[in-house]
Design a protein around this motif. Structure first.
Motif, mmCIF file in Angstrom:
data_model
loop_
_atom_site.group_PDB
_atom_site.id
_atom_site.type_symbol
_atom_site.label_atom_id
_atom_site.label_comp_id
_atom_site.label_asym_id
_atom_site.label_seq_id
_atom_site.Cartn_x
_atom_site.Cartn_y
_atom_site.Cartn_z
ATOM 1 N N GLU A 108 0.812 -1.230 0.000
ATOM 2 C CA GLU A 108 0.000 0.000 0.000
ATOM 3 C C GLU A 108 0.839 1.271 0.000
ATOM 4 O O GLU A 108 0.317 2.349 -0.231
ATOM 5 C CB GLU A 108 -0.916 0.009 1.235
ATOM 6 N N TYR A 348 -1.409 2.057 11.336
ATOM 7 C CA TYR A 348 -1.012 1.753 9.949
ATOM 8 C C TYR A 348 0.438 2.154 9.746
ATOM 9 O O TYR A 348 0.890 3.141 10.330
ATOM 10 C CB TYR A 348 -1.918 2.499 8.956
ATOM 11 N N ARG A 353 -1.462 7.670 14.033
ATOM 12 C CA ARG A 353 -2.717 7.459 14.762
ATOM 13 C C ARG A 353 -2.889 6.003 15.194
ATOM 14 O O ARG A 353 -2.749 5.086 14.375
ATOM 15 C CB ARG A 353 -3.887 7.866 13.859
ATOM 16 N N ASN A 375 -18.115 6.113 11.457
ATOM 17 C CA ASN A 375 -17.150 6.068 10.352
ATOM 18 C C ASN A 375 -15.745 6.317 10.894
ATOM 19 O O ASN A 375 -15.543 7.204 11.719
ATOM 20 C CB ASN A 375 -17.454 7.165 9.315
ATOM 21 N N GLY A 376 -14.818 5.506 10.439
ATOM 22 C CA GLY A 376 -13.416 5.690 10.847
ATOM 23 C C GLY A 376 -13.097 5.116 12.212
ATOM 24 O O GLY A 376 -11.984 5.291 12.721
ATOM 25 N N ALA A 377 -14.050 4.409 12.834
ATOM 26 C CA ALA A 377 -13.808 3.868 14.183
ATOM 27 C C ALA A 377 -12.771 2.743 14.153
ATOM 28 O O ALA A 377 -12.131 2.457 15.157
ATOM 29 C CB ALA A 377 -15.115 3.353 14.777
ATOM 30 N N GLY A 378 -12.606 2.090 13.008
ATOM 31 C CA GLY A 378 -11.594 1.025 12.910
ATOM 32 C C GLY A 378 -12.192 -0.353 12.659
ATOM 33 O O GLY A 378 -11.505 -1.365 12.817
ATOM 34 N N LYS A 379 -13.447 -0.402 12.202
ATOM 35 C CA LYS A 379 -14.111 -1.705 12.001
ATOM 36 C C LYS A 379 -13.426 -2.505 10.890
ATOM 37 O O LYS A 379 -13.112 -3.682 11.059
ATOM 38 C CB LYS A 379 -15.609 -1.481 11.673
ATOM 39 N N SER A 380 -13.195 -1.834 9.746
ATOM 40 C CA SER A 380 -12.547 -2.553 8.636
ATOM 41 C C SER A 380 -11.126 -2.936 9.023
ATOM 42 O O SER A 380 -10.628 -3.996 8.617
ATOM 43 C CB SER A 380 -12.514 -1.685 7.371
ATOM 44 N N THR A 381 -10.467 -2.089 9.790
ATOM 45 C CA THR A 381 -9.101 -2.390 10.237
ATOM 46 C C THR A 381 -9.099 -3.683 11.051
ATOM 47 O O THR A 381 -8.229 -4.546 10.885
ATOM 48 C CB THR A 381 -8.571 -1.224 11.081
ATOM 49 N N GLN A 421 -15.569 -4.524 2.086
ATOM 50 C CA GLN A 421 -16.448 -3.425 1.682
ATOM 51 C C GLN A 421 -16.170 -3.063 0.208
ATOM 52 O O GLN A 421 -17.071 -2.897 -0.579
ATOM 53 C CB GLN A 421 -16.083 -2.241 2.569
ATOM 54 N N HIS A 542 -23.690 -0.609 8.959
ATOM 55 C CA HIS A 542 -24.225 0.633 9.531
ATOM 56 C C HIS A 542 -25.738 0.550 9.665
ATOM 57 O O HIS A 542 -26.339 1.384 10.313
ATOM 58 C CB HIS A 542 -23.847 1.820 8.639
HETATM 59 N N1 LIG Z 1 -4.484 1.730 4.474
HETATM 60 C C1 LIG Z 1 -4.564 2.685 5.404
HETATM 61 N N2 LIG Z 1 -3.484 3.427 5.703
HETATM 62 C C2 LIG Z 1 -3.537 4.379 6.654
HETATM 63 N N3 LIG Z 1 -4.636 4.663 7.380
HETATM 64 C C3 LIG Z 1 -5.754 3.970 7.123
HETATM 65 C C4 LIG Z 1 -5.777 2.938 6.122
HETATM 66 N N4 LIG Z 1 -7.023 2.403 6.094
HETATM 67 C C5 LIG Z 1 -7.736 3.065 7.034
HETATM 68 N N5 LIG Z 1 -6.970 3.986 7.656
HETATM 69 C C6 LIG Z 1 -7.382 4.858 8.759
HETATM 70 O O1 LIG Z 1 -7.746 4.040 9.857
HETATM 71 C C7 LIG Z 1 -8.885 4.556 10.492
HETATM 72 C C8 LIG Z 1 -9.955 3.462 10.606
HETATM 73 O O2 LIG Z 1 -10.396 3.155 9.293
HETATM 74 P P1 LIG Z 1 -11.424 1.954 9.011
HETATM 75 O O3 LIG Z 1 -11.591 1.858 7.540
HETATM 76 O O4 LIG Z 1 -10.986 0.769 9.757
HETATM 77 O O5 LIG Z 1 -12.741 2.535 9.688
HETATM 78 P P2 LIG Z 1 -14.216 1.968 9.606
HETATM 79 O O6 LIG Z 1 -14.720 1.926 10.995
HETATM 80 O O7 LIG Z 1 -14.276 0.718 8.844
HETATM 81 O O8 LIG Z 1 -14.909 3.138 8.799
HETATM 82 P P3 LIG Z 1 -16.220 3.089 7.856
HETATM 83 O O9 LIG Z 1 -17.389 2.852 8.742
HETATM 84 O O10 LIG Z 1 -16.242 4.464 7.276
HETATM 85 O O11 LIG Z 1 -15.993 2.036 6.840
HETATM 86 C C9 LIG Z 1 -9.317 5.773 9.716
HETATM 87 O O12 LIG Z 1 -8.819 6.914 10.393
HETATM 88 C C10 LIG Z 1 -8.632 5.630 8.386
HETATM 89 O O13 LIG Z 1 -8.275 6.883 7.868
#
Ligand SMILES: Nc1ncnc2c1ncn2[C@@H]1O[C@H](COP(=O)(O)OP(=O)(O)OP(=O)(O)O)[C@@H](O)[C@H]1O
Length: 604
Positions: A108, A348, A353, A375-381, A421, A542
């Motif tokens: 990435e 990351y 952060r 949004n951005g809470a970190g679920k996908s992470t 997603q 969501h």
């Molecule tokens: N590849 C990446 N590199 C750096 N930062 C990232 C990367 N992917 C996500 N982030 C950051 O990590 C944080 C969490 O992102 P994530 O996608 O996990 O949130 P989310 O809860 O799934 O959001 P959403 O509900 O909008 O999908 C965000 O601040 C995002 O900017």
């Protein structure tokens, strides 16, 4: 370094081409001698004996000319074959390198992407050359060196000083040329971000997708100006350098010309005033000129361009190290999985952060666990860590008590199935798009049908002209384009196919965002029945009307789980989940979203 790619070429091909190139390199010296002979004889012979005396030198001269043509017609296809072999091997090694790293963080990084571009054997502009171009040019240079020796010997027979006078400036010029071109390529590469940005605007201006925005927001003028700005940012410094180098080249060309004249004038003068035979003068002129032409500047460009590609490949190998196969990788036993996040923290790569902060979470066997959060809470992470795409920066994840870091990546991937997603729509048949979910097993038609049924895809398949064999892209023969919701059903089927063939953890990141509420309800109903009691499901959504069907819901906030319980428990707790749910329910009530389903699907 440049010759290293030749190791991938079959020996007979390499030997054959080298011999032909060597013969080609020796031809100028032989031609010079033959021409000298011819002129020498013509000088001595007169009258009737002229034709007979010239017969053999003329025949030799003709054979040499023919050989030059013949050699070229053999060299060209062999050269092509050699390059194809090298490029194929290089490209395959690059792709293997890119996919062999189990985590995705390295890929990435923008630097990695730039290096992949620079290392790929797919020249897109005038600076780029493949390692094959470099290796072939170097091979030609080596054989040309033998030609240098032969032509130098002919020249030395006239005067020893003639050799350094011609050779030194010519070789110095080639070295300088390669160096200048390498600098130019380096400068080009440092501005690669400008080119990438320019490409973004070019793509946006012509793609049908962004074409809608371009027209409705009237963006064309602004985007064109941005495109031009990036293009000029990329090219202007290069133009200045190129103009400067061109003047330098003219100067150096004049130096070579003066050196040539320093040899040619006395040789020609000697021939004219009789102190030298015309044969020697002719051989000197011919051999001298062949020395100059043996330094091929196109080869110099190939060498410099290929060096840049090989340097990028070497840097890429450091950035994406191939994992060393570990002794004693553990496997996860078949059967239900109990996965735990134990104090997991994550940032990351290259960012400050902390997205997950000492997070603890249990995914119990057979449980349908929903993860919610803003949004951005970190679920996908969280899902990316679960899939092994990143390693936690702190804490650990375990499956049935074994640290994921100790598991063979392939063994873990067979047990988990994920719908991301931003899933990928492959331009393949419907069947291939689904069976990709478990590519490590042979196609299982029973599992395929069951996955389609569970994902609600059967009705879509019935309308496809070739059923399972229909390509899912209109650009392919007999292909069709699916709607966003239909694609989501295909991708759900992909994940469910993995479950039917052995995966025991199904992870769904916003799997139903494009589905209408009725289809979504059907899909979840079938999913709940199909997964049985030994498959755990992690669902991110969501839509809280979807989430409420889960056995347990956890709220992710500030990098940790702050609320956990069933829908009713969380509502009774009157915390953030209850607040989010109340807001969505209110929007439903006001009719902003899926009004007709409101009563049917239980939003009170
Ligand atoms: N590849 C990446 N590199 C750096 N930062 C990232 C990367 N992917 C996500 N982030 C950051 O990590 C944080 C969490 O992102 P994530 O996608 O996990 O949130 P989310 O809860 O799934 O959001 P959403 O509900 O909008 O999908 C965000 O601040 C995002 O900017």
């Amino acid at each position: 370094m440049l010759l290293r790619p030749l190791r991938t070429v079959p020996r007979p091909l390499l030997a054959g081409l080298s011999l032909l190139l060597l013969a080609q390199a020796l031809l100028p010296a032989a031609t010079a001698l033959a021409m000298g002979q011819l002129i020498g004889r013509a000088e001595r012979l007169t009258g009737d004996g002229l034709l007979g005396g010239l017969l053999w030198p003329l025949a030799a001269f003709t054979v040499l000319l023919l050989a030059a043509h013949l050699l070229e017609s053999f060299i060209e296809p062999l050269d092509w074959l050699l390059k194809a072999r090298i490029v194929g091997a290089h490209r395959a090694a690059l792709l293997r390198r890119a996919v062999s790293v189990p985590t995705i963080g390295g890929l990435e990084q923008p630097r990695t992407q730039q290096l992949v571009q620079a290392a790929s054997a797919d020249p897109e502009n005038w600076t780029e050359r493949t390692p094959a171009d470099g290796a072939a040019a170097q091979l030609r240079f080596i054989t040309a060196a033998c030609g240098f020796v032969a032509s130098s010997a002919v020249l030395a027979a006239f005067a020893w000083w003639a050799v350094p006078v011609i050779l030194l400036p010519v070789v110095a010029l080639r070295i300088r040329f390669v160096r200048r071109f390498t600098e130019l390529i380096r400068q080009w590469l440092t501005r690669a971000d400008q080119a990438q940005q320019g490409e973004v605007w070019a793509e946006a201006l012509t793609s049908p997708n962004s074409g809608k925005d371009v027209r409705t927001f009237g963006l064309a003028g602004w985007m064109l100006a941005e495109y031009r700005r990036h293009l000029l940012g990329m090219f202007e410094p290069l133009w200045r350098r190129t103009v400067h180098t061109s003047w330098e080249n003219i100067g150096h060309g004049l130096v070579v010309l003066v050196c040539l004249l320093a040899v040619f004038v006395p040789a020609a003068a000697g021939g004219a005033d009789g102190t030298q035979s015309a044969a020697v003068a002719t051989a000197v002129l011919s051999a001298g000129w062949s020395l100059v032409s043996l330094v091929d500047y196109a080869d110099g460009r190939d060498v410099a361009g290929a060096e840049a590609a090989l340097e990028a490949t070497a840097e890429l190998e450091k950035l994406l190290p191939v994992p060393v196969p570990r002794q004693g990788d553990q496997t996860v036993h078949e059967g239900p999985l109990h996965v735990r996040f134990e104090g997991v923290s994550f940032r990351y790569p290259g960012t400050e952060r902390t997205v997950l902060d000492a997070l603890d979470l249990d995914i119990r066997p057979g449980e349908l666990l929903a993860v919610v959060g803003l949004n951005g809470a970190g679920k996908s992470t969280l899902i990316k860590l679960l899939s092994g795409l990143y390693e936690p920066t702190g804490g650990r994840l375990t499956a049935n008590g074994t640290d994921l870091a100790d598991l063979a990546p392939d063994a873990w991937r067979r047990r988990i199935s994920v719908v991301f997603q931003d899933f990928v729509r492959y331009e393949l048949s419907a069947a291939d798009n689904v069976t990709l979910g478990q590519a490590s097993v042979l196609r299982d038609d029973t599992a395929l049908e069951a996955a389609a049924r569970d994902a609600g895809l059967t009705a879509v398949l019935e309308r496809l002209p070739l059923g399972w064999d229909t390509p899912l892209a209109r650009s392919r023969t007999d292909g069709v384009d699916l709607s966003g919701g239909q694609w989501q059903q295909v991708v759900l089927a992909r994940a469910l196919y993995a479950v039917h063939t052995g995966a025991r953890l199904l992870v769904l990141d916003e799997p139903t965002a494009h589905l209408d509420v009725r289809t979504e309800f059907d899909v979840f109903d079938r999913l709940a029945r199909a997964r049985g009691h030994d498959t755990s499901v992690v669902l991110i959504s969501h839509r809280l009307s979807t989430v409420r069907q889960a056995d347990r819901i956890v709220l992710l906030d500030g990098g940790r789980i702050t609320e956990s319980g069933s829908h009713d428990e969380l509502i009774a707790r009157q915390g953030t989940y209850a607040e989010m749910f109340a807001i969505q329910a209110e929007r439903f009530r006001r009719g902003h979203e899926d009004r007709i389903e409101e009563g049917e699907y239980g939003i009170e």
